[in-house]
Structures are given as structure tokens and as C-alpha cells.
Design a protein around this motif. Sequence first.
Motif, PDB file in Angstrom:
ATOM      1  N   PHE A   1       0.851  -1.197   0.000  1.00 42.21           N
ATOM      2  CA  PHE A   1       0.000   0.000   0.000  1.00 42.21           C
ATOM      3  C   PHE A   1       0.884   1.242   0.000  1.00 42.21           C
ATOM      4  CE2 PHE A   1      -3.490  -2.611   1.946  1.00 42.21           C
ATOM      5  CZ  PHE A   1      -4.414  -2.389   0.947  1.00 42.21           C
TER       6      PHE A   1
ATOM      7  N   ASN B   1      -0.065   5.424  -0.068  1.00 42.93           N
ATOM      8  CA  ASN B   1      -1.138   6.431  -0.118  1.00 42.93           C
ATOM      9  C   ASN B   1      -2.507   5.768  -0.349  1.00 42.93           C
ATOM     10  OD1 ASN B   1       0.619   8.493   0.358  1.00 42.93           O
ATOM     11  ND2 ASN B   1       0.713   9.214  -1.753  1.00 42.93           N
ATOM     12  N   ASP B   2      -2.730   4.649   0.335  1.00 42.89           N
ATOM     13  CA  ASP B   2      -4.004   3.907   0.288  1.00 42.89           C
ATOM     14  C   ASP B   2      -4.254   3.224  -1.053  1.00 42.89           C
ATOM     15  OD1 ASP B   2      -4.665   4.575   2.920  1.00 42.89           O
ATOM     16  OD2 ASP B   2      -5.544   6.473   2.285  1.00 42.89           O
TER      17      ASP B   2
END
Length: 235
Positions: free
Chosen positions: A230, A232-233
Amino acid sequence: MIRSANILELHYWLDNDLHSMNAVVQNKCEAELLSIVNEIATIFESEVVIETEPLGEGGIRRWFKLVSKNEKKNLSISVTVISTFAVTVLFTPIATAISKSVEIMIENVLEDDIQKESKELDNEEKKLKIEKLKLEILEKKKQIESSYKIQKRKSNFYEELEKEKKVNKVSFLVEDENKKPKLEEFHIVRNDFKNYILVSDKLEPITIENAVIEIITPVLKKGNYKWRGFYNDDV
């Protein structure tokens, strides 16, 4: 929760006054458009919900309502900027910078919104607010222009649209909640679709110093396998 909205109109212009098109092409195009809107909203650190409205006549017209979920004042400023940049991206050819005239249009829309929504502020405060927003938008504009995700989504949109022979052009319009235009309508004719499609899927790599990636699938054996994580999401 305060809700503020703008309408983004997508109009497929069809040959011979037809009113139907390939559903798979339409759905794929609109998925790319929605991804562009969401990517721009992320750049502006804004939370936006996209709602659909009934189809319109005249070729095929689609309306997407952008609704801000941010609990703060001057909300239509954020959705106006996001919807305007989405339209700007879609009518700006690949490898072409967003024109100065578009920046001026965005600034004019912003000024109108601030005048309407900041009645409690005096003129000097409004001027300072507008200048601050202009600087922020200029910085975000650079991020939007350099976003490979947005460029690829735009390319996908026109690549899919080109498959539907009935479509002779496409247009985009930003409207308020009452469907009153906030900007002029922008048209792209079929012969120009090629100017919006990437010649190659090979993009220049992005180098980010000190990036923090949360590993979710490590590779523990030899072979042509990829690590996944992951950032930044995003995976």
C-alpha cells in the motif's frame, strides 16, 4: 453534514439522430470519467460523492452530480474546481498543458462562487481569499498535468469511445444544481479522438524519495513474482 453540488454533463452525439449506443463502451467510458474525477478530488484532498441522474434526450446525455461531503464553508468552490478540472482534462489533448484561458475560466467561476457564498466578508477579505485559492489551484494544476493515472484514464476513455462507430463527437459541460451552465460547452469531434489516446502504455517511472510502502504480499521464493504493498491507500 453540509452538502454542495455541481453537475458534470457528458453528451454523446450520435449519427442520424440515434438514441442508443453500445452499453459496454458507454459503461467503460463513464468508469474512466468517474476515476478521473476521483483522482482530481484526491489531489485536492476533498471527499466527493458522485451521484447519477436520469438519461437525457438528444443523442445520449448523462449527468453526474458531484456532492461535497466536507463539513466546511464554501463547499461549492471545491466541487466547482474538481468538476471544471475534470472537463479540462478530458478536452485537453495528450502531452498538452492546460491552457491559460482555462485557468482564467476557473478563476472567474471561483470569484462568482466566493461572491455568492461569502457575503459576510468584505471586499478585501474576498480578494485575499481568491488570491490564496488561485495559488493553491496553480499548484494542484501541476499535479494534475503530471499525473500518469489521469493521462491513462483519459486515453482509455477515448480509446473505448472510438470503438463505437455511432458516436461522431462528445461534449462536456459544468452546470450548477439547476443545470444552468457555469462554463461553455466543450466539443471533441471523432476525427480528433486520436489526439487523446496514448501511443504507448509505457510511461516514464515516477521517483519518490523516502516513500513509505506497507508490504502486504512479500515474495519469499525465487521466481518472476512481484511484491505488493500500500502507498497512499493505493495498492
